[in-house]
Design a protein around this motif. Structure first.
Motif, PDB file in Angstrom:
ATOM      1  N   GLU A 142       0.826  -1.205   0.000  1.00 36.31           N
ATOM      2  CA  GLU A 142       0.000   0.000   0.000  1.00 36.31           C
ATOM      3  C   GLU A 142       0.865   1.262   0.000  1.00 36.31           C
ATOM      4  OE1 GLU A 142      -3.736   1.930   2.466  1.00 36.31           O
ATOM      5  OE2 GLU A 142      -3.095  -0.116   2.925  1.00 36.31           O
ATOM      6  N   SER A 155       2.368   1.741  -3.460  1.00 38.95           N
ATOM      7  CA  SER A 155       1.339   2.209  -4.378  1.00 38.95           C
ATOM      8  C   SER A 155       1.110   3.709  -4.205  1.00 38.95           C
ATOM      9  CB  SER A 155       0.037   1.444  -4.143  1.00 38.95           C
ATOM     10  OG  SER A 155      -0.989   1.971  -4.938  1.00 38.95           O
ATOM     11  N   TYR A 196      -3.531   3.600   7.602  1.00 41.24           N
ATOM     12  CA  TYR A 196      -3.334   2.409   6.777  1.00 41.24           C
ATOM     13  C   TYR A 196      -4.350   1.329   7.098  1.00 41.24           C
ATOM     14  CZ  TYR A 196       0.772   4.186   4.527  1.00 41.24           C
ATOM     15  OH  TYR A 196       1.600   4.927   3.741  1.00 41.24           O
TER      16      TYR A 196
END
Length: 170
Positions: free
Chosen positions: A112, A115, A150
């Motif tokens: 993540e 990205s 997150y």
């Protein structure tokens, strides 16, 4: 009269012996020892209040800062927004933290995080990244990405700095 004279002579202590006003020999040594200790303590007090003494004392009393923890992201290559033709950026990023949990958190959310960083980098133009202040702005933006939530339980990756180990625009 001879007896009274002899009595008076006996009342005077012989030479070489301390008289009653001087005290005992052990008492004199104690007084000298206390004077030496007092002089040493006052000298140490003066030194500790000096600049060198304060620095020495502060160095021993302040807690040592924790050691930094570095987490490297794999090198990334991304297309930049076109200015004059196609350009790409090859970048190496290392995250710095002082929290022991940061290493595990960054590794847990690495896909993540990568990205998010790739999306940020692909939105940049070469002109933005050529200058030093453009790179500094990018550091702040990547830091902001690490401080976004997150998951419901992890709101921050505890990253304190972003370091570039490779930065090539072609």
């Amino acid at each position: 009269m001879a007896n009274s004279k002899a009595a008076k002579l006996q009342a005077v202590p012989p030479e070489g012996t301390p008289d009653a006003s001087a005290g005992k020999p052990g008492k004199r040594k104690l007084v000298v020892l206390l004077a030496v200790v007092a002089a040493l303590l006052s000298g140490a007090g003066v030194w500790l209040t000096s600049t060198d003494g304060r620095a020495w004392l502060a160095a021993r009393l302040e807690p040592k800062p924790p050691s930094p923890i570095y987490v490297a992201l794999e090198s990334m290559t991304v297309n930049l927004q076109p200015d004059n033709g196609d350009r790409y950026l090859q970048i190496g990023i290392v995250l710095k933290s002082y929290d022991k949990e940061a290493d595990g958190l960054v590794k847990m959310f690495m896909p993540e995080l990568r990205s998010r960083v790739l999306l940020l980098l692909s939105s940049k133009t070469p002109a933005e990244l050529y200058q030093a202040d453009g790179k500094q702005k990018l550091v702040k933006e990547i830091l902001a990405l690490t401080r976004q939530p997150y998951s419901t339980t992890v709101s921050d990756l505890k990253v304190k700095d972003v370091l570039f180990t490779n930065f090539v625009i072609q």
